[in-house]
Scaffold this motif. Structure first.
Motif, PDB file in Angstrom:
ATOM      1  N   ALA A  52       0.811  -1.220   0.000  1.00  0.00           N
ATOM      2  CA  ALA A  52       0.000   0.000   0.000  1.00  0.00           C
ATOM      3  C   ALA A  52       0.841   1.264   0.000  1.00  0.00           C
ATOM      4  N   ASP A  53       2.064   1.183   0.510  1.00  0.00           N
ATOM      5  CA  ASP A  53       2.936   2.358   0.552  1.00  0.00           C
ATOM      6  C   ASP A  53       3.920   2.409  -0.612  1.00  0.00           C
ATOM      7  N   GLY A  54       3.789   1.488  -1.571  1.00  0.00           N
ATOM      8  CA  GLY A  54       4.661   1.492  -2.739  1.00  0.00           C
ATOM      9  C   GLY A  54       5.903   0.636  -2.612  1.00  0.00           C
ATOM     10  N   THR A  55       6.181   0.123  -1.420  1.00  0.00           N
ATOM     11  CA  THR A  55       7.336  -0.755  -1.252  1.00  0.00           C
ATOM     12  C   THR A  55       7.013  -2.139  -1.822  1.00  0.00           C
ATOM     13  N   LEU A  56       8.048  -2.960  -1.961  1.00  0.00           N
ATOM     14  CA  LEU A  56       7.880  -4.291  -2.531  1.00  0.00           C
ATOM     15  C   LEU A  56       8.017  -5.365  -1.466  1.00  0.00           C
ATOM     16  N   HIS A  57       7.155  -6.368  -1.556  1.00  0.00           N
ATOM     17  CA  HIS A  57       7.284  -7.553  -0.710  1.00  0.00           C
ATOM     18  C   HIS A  57       7.308  -8.783  -1.608  1.00  0.00           C
ATOM     19  N   LEU A  58       8.441  -9.464  -1.642  1.00  0.00           N
ATOM     20  CA  LEU A  58       8.565 -10.674  -2.442  1.00  0.00           C
ATOM     21  C   LEU A  58       8.173 -11.868  -1.579  1.00  0.00           C
ATOM     22  N   PRO A  59       7.152 -12.615  -1.980  1.00  0.00           N
ATOM     23  CA  PRO A  59       6.650 -13.709  -1.143  1.00  0.00           C
ATOM     24  C   PRO A  59       7.661 -14.837  -0.992  1.00  0.00           C
ATOM     25  N   THR A  60       7.626 -15.471   0.142  1.00  0.00           N
ATOM     26  CA  THR A  60       8.462 -16.639   0.387  1.00  0.00           C
ATOM     27  C   THR A  60       7.827 -17.864  -0.264  1.00  0.00           C
ATOM     28  N   VAL A  61       8.566 -18.965  -0.286  1.00  0.00           N
ATOM     29  CA  VAL A  61       8.018 -20.209  -0.815  1.00  0.00           C
ATOM     30  C   VAL A  61       6.771 -20.611  -0.039  1.00  0.00           C
ATOM     31  N   LYS A  62       6.785 -20.435   1.280  1.00  0.00           N
ATOM     32  CA  LYS A  62       5.631 -20.783   2.106  1.00  0.00           C
ATOM     33  C   LYS A  62       4.419 -19.944   1.725  1.00  0.00           C
ATOM     34  N   GLU A  63       4.609 -18.655   1.504  1.00  0.00           N
ATOM     35  CA  GLU A  63       3.512 -17.781   1.105  1.00  0.00           C
ATOM     36  C   GLU A  63       2.982 -18.152  -0.279  1.00  0.00           C
ATOM     37  N   ASP A  64       3.888 -18.505  -1.193  1.00  0.00           N
ATOM     38  CA  ASP A  64       3.460 -18.948  -2.522  1.00  0.00           C
ATOM     39  C   ASP A  64       2.580 -20.196  -2.433  1.00  0.00           C
ATOM     40  N   ARG A  65       2.995 -21.146  -1.615  1.00  0.00           N
ATOM     41  CA  ARG A  65       2.218 -22.381  -1.484  1.00  0.00           C
ATOM     42  C   ARG A  65       0.839 -22.101  -0.894  1.00  0.00           C
ATOM     43  N   SER A  66       0.795 -21.204   0.065  1.00  0.00           N
ATOM     44  CA  SER A  66      -0.485 -20.859   0.683  1.00  0.00           C
ATOM     45  C   SER A  66      -1.420 -20.215  -0.332  1.00  0.00           C
ATOM     46  N   LYS A  67      -0.866 -19.333  -1.146  1.00  0.00           N
ATOM     47  CA  LYS A  67      -1.686 -18.667  -2.164  1.00  0.00           C
ATOM     48  C   LYS A  67      -2.141 -19.671  -3.221  1.00  0.00           C
ATOM     49  N   ALA A  68      -1.256 -20.568  -3.608  1.00  0.00           N
ATOM     50  CA  ALA A  68      -1.616 -21.579  -4.605  1.00  0.00           C
ATOM     51  C   ALA A  68      -2.751 -22.455  -4.095  1.00  0.00           C
ATOM     52  N   SER A  69      -2.681 -22.877  -2.841  1.00  0.00           N
ATOM     53  CA  SER A  69      -3.740 -23.712  -2.258  1.00  0.00           C
ATOM     54  C   SER A  69      -5.067 -22.978  -2.249  1.00  0.00           C
ATOM     55  N   ALA A  70      -5.022 -21.687  -1.884  1.00  0.00           N
ATOM     56  CA  ALA A  70      -6.264 -20.907  -1.834  1.00  0.00           C
ATOM     57  C   ALA A  70      -6.873 -20.732  -3.216  1.00  0.00           C
ATOM     58  N   LEU A  71      -6.045 -20.476  -4.226  1.00  0.00           N
ATOM     59  CA  LEU A  71      -6.548 -20.291  -5.575  1.00  0.00           C
ATOM     60  C   LEU A  71      -7.148 -21.567  -6.141  1.00  0.00           C
ATOM     61  N   LEU A  72      -6.467 -22.677  -5.922  1.00  0.00           N
ATOM     62  CA  LEU A  72      -6.973 -23.941  -6.433  1.00  0.00           C
ATOM     63  C   LEU A  72      -8.254 -24.352  -5.717  1.00  0.00           C
ATOM     64  N   ALA A  73      -8.339 -24.056  -4.428  1.00  0.00           N
ATOM     65  CA  ALA A  73      -9.565 -24.366  -3.685  1.00  0.00           C
ATOM     66  C   ALA A  73     -10.723 -23.515  -4.196  1.00  0.00           C
ATOM     67  N   ARG A  74     -10.458 -22.244  -4.486  1.00  0.00           N
ATOM     68  CA  ARG A  74     -11.507 -21.369  -5.010  1.00  0.00           C
ATOM     69  C   ARG A  74     -11.961 -21.840  -6.394  1.00  0.00           C
ATOM     70  N   ARG A  75     -11.005 -22.252  -7.229  1.00  0.00           N
ATOM     71  CA  ARG A  75     -11.373 -22.755  -8.554  1.00  0.00           C
ATOM     72  C   ARG A  75     -12.256 -23.995  -8.424  1.00  0.00           C
TER      73      ARG A  75
END
Length: 529
Positions: free
Chosen positions: A85-108
């Motif tokens: 929100a403030d313009g800085t960058l946050h690069l997700p960790t492998v754990k965060e990527d896996r969590s997002k992938a699980s959520a997206l696939l569950a939503r699909r």
């Protein structure tokens, strides 16, 4: 494999992903580079500050497409999904990527079961055209990686910038998307098993993936935060040995990807096994502002620096990328293609060759010339879109390949392609130079992406401009007058040729100021892809 170049037309289909592009490698900044370029290459870039600086700059300056604007476009595309929100960058960790992938696939899965995603059909576009509305183009995605199955040349895998990982079993006539259920970034590398086309490795941000069933299913065999793999290699005689050159270091697996050992931590751009002798392998890694040519003679277990005559950067210069090209017809020979930053380099360092497995290196340019001034074909800038001082995109889109049956024939380039038939001594634009117009033969070679426009003769007392075969109405001025092979068409200097050097002056205020009295041809550079 008899063909040593291939073109792939892939349609981008939606699939869950984090971003469209990989993080661009830094490029050379001249002393007068705009402030927004410095902000992007700072240690803690802020997207909003960069956008503000960019817009402010072009409120005062006329926009001109160049290496900086291309870098800005790619960098912003990469950064957008990670912007806080403030313009800085946050690069997700492998754990965060896996969590997002699980959520997206569950939503699909939920939407599919509930019917929320039903009722949609593909509406296009299934074809893409240039701005003239007539010329078909292939700009729907960039291909970052492609491999042909050594045991079955009908099978190819291709990794896209944003379109996922694809497979064909009929030499490219039809393609199947393999990554619909993979949360991914660009696929930067892909390699197929030497004897089993159903087994392959690929890599996207943060992970190396493996399939053993032709791409139907993929498993993560290695993960690391922000991992970016530039190239993969599989041992031809022992496919359990897999090598990975990445921005986070050099990785080796000896058990088909079950476990990996990091041999060194430096960014590594390229890796190749020697044809016919997989005990020997080659790599190029970053070393400060320079680079090291690396060699292994024990199947990748141990690596040492090698290469007498390997290029060393001077003051203000640096190596920003490298590719290795091996020669199947002459296994002890290999080429190294280096790109870099420096006051006179404009993205290009050179193509170098070794005739003794990398022990000694020489510049393929006979005069050993590095940097400006560039001249085609004796000292072409393979990174620049026009072969000399035009814009380039660095390691992002550079490549080199050698004809497997002739070590003297190469194709290499960055934003444009060039071909050498003499081992890199000379590089000609790799384009169709055979196009001609009736009665007029172009006298200068077209660049890789040219539109050839033909026209009929005209006389000074004509009441209409000369006929154009395409819908392009250029305002002509001769430079110098009357004409010496160069015309200005709509403000763009082009190659041109007329059947005779005599020019007739068009009367009045008609935009056609000077008209050839015989058939003519204009070769107009098209925008870079």
């Amino acid at each position: 494999m008899n063909n040593y170049t291939a073109v792939f037309l892939l349609v981008v289909m939606w699939c869950p992903r984090l971003l469209a592009q990989e993080q661009p490698s830094p490029i050379y900044l001249s002393p007068d580079a705009p402030s927004w370029m410095h902000l992007m290459q700072s240690g803690q870039p802020n997207v909003f500050d960069i956008q503000h600086a960019y817009r402010s700059y072009y409120r005062e300056q006329p926009f001109q497409k160049n290496s900086y604007t291309q870098y800005y476009k790619r960098w912003m595309t990469w950064a957008r999904p990670f912007t806080e929100a403030d313009g800085t960058l946050h690069l997700p960790t492998v754990k965060e990527d896996r969590s997002k992938a699980s959520a997206l696939l569950a939503r699909r899965k939920s939407e599919t079961e509930s019917g929320a995603a039903a009722g949609w059909n593909w509406a296009g576009p299934s074809k893409t055209y240039h701005t003239d509305g007539l010329t078909k183009v292939t700009w729907q995605t960039n291909i970052y990686a492609v491999d042909i199955a050594p045991s079955d040349p009908n099978v190819l895998y291709a990794g896209g910038e944003s379109g996922g990982i694809w497979k064909t079993t009929d030499k490219g006539l039809n393609w199947t998307l393999l990554s619909a259920n993979i949360l991914h970034d660009a696929f930067g590398a892909v390699r197929i098993h030497p004897t089993d086309p159903n087994t392959a490795y690929t890599a996207t941000r943060g992970k190396i993936l493996k399939t053993i069933d032709g791409g139907a299913n993929w498993s993560e065999v290695y993960t690391e935060n922000n991992l970016r793999v530039n190239e993969l290699a599989i041992h031809a005689a022992n496919p359990q040995i897999v090598l990975a050159a990445s921005d986070q270091g050099f990785l080796v697996s000896t058990n088909g990807g079950l476990s990996w050992t990091k041999k060194f931590n430096q960014k590594t751009w390229a890796v190749k096994f020697k044809p016919g002798d997989p005990a020997t392998a080659f790599a190029v890694r970053q070393n400060g502002s320079g680079s090291d040519f690396m060699q292994s003679t024990d199947h990748g277990a141990n690596w040492t620096t090698a290469g007498l005559g390997w290029w060393v950067p001077g003051a203000g210069e640096s190596v920003t990328g490298a590719h290795i090209a091996v020669c199947p017809s002459r296994p002890e020979k290999l080429y190294a293609y280096l790109c870099g930053s420096g006051p006179t380099l404009n993205g290009y360092i050179g193509v170098f060759s070794s005739a003794d497995n990398g022990a000694n290196w020489v510049n393929t340019n006979p005069a050993n010339t590095i940097g400006e001034p560039y001249a085609i074909p004796s000292h072409s800038n393979l990174m620049a879109h026009n072969g000399t001082t035009g814009f380039n995109q660095g390691f992002y889109d550079m490549a080199i390949v050698v004809n497997p049956n002739n070590d003297q024939q190469l194709i290499a380039g960055g934003t444009s392609w060039f071909k050498s038939t003499d081992g890199g001594a000379n590089w000609e634009p790799s384009a169709d130079t055979s196009a001609t117009c009736p009665g007029a033969t172009p006298t200068c070679k077209p660049w890789p992406r040219m539109e050839l426009t033909c026209g009929s003769p005209a006389t000074a007392d004509s009441t209409t401009p000369p006929t154009l075969d395409k819908a392009m109405k250029p305002a002509w001025t001769a430079s110098p007058a009357p004409i010496s092979g160069v015309l200005t068409v709509a403000g763009t200097t082009t190659c041109s040729s007329v059947g005779a050097t005599t020019m007739a002056t068009w009367p009045g205020t008609n935009p056609f100021r000077q008209i050839p009295t015989t058939a003519w041809a204009v070769q107009k550079p098209l925008p870079a892809m």
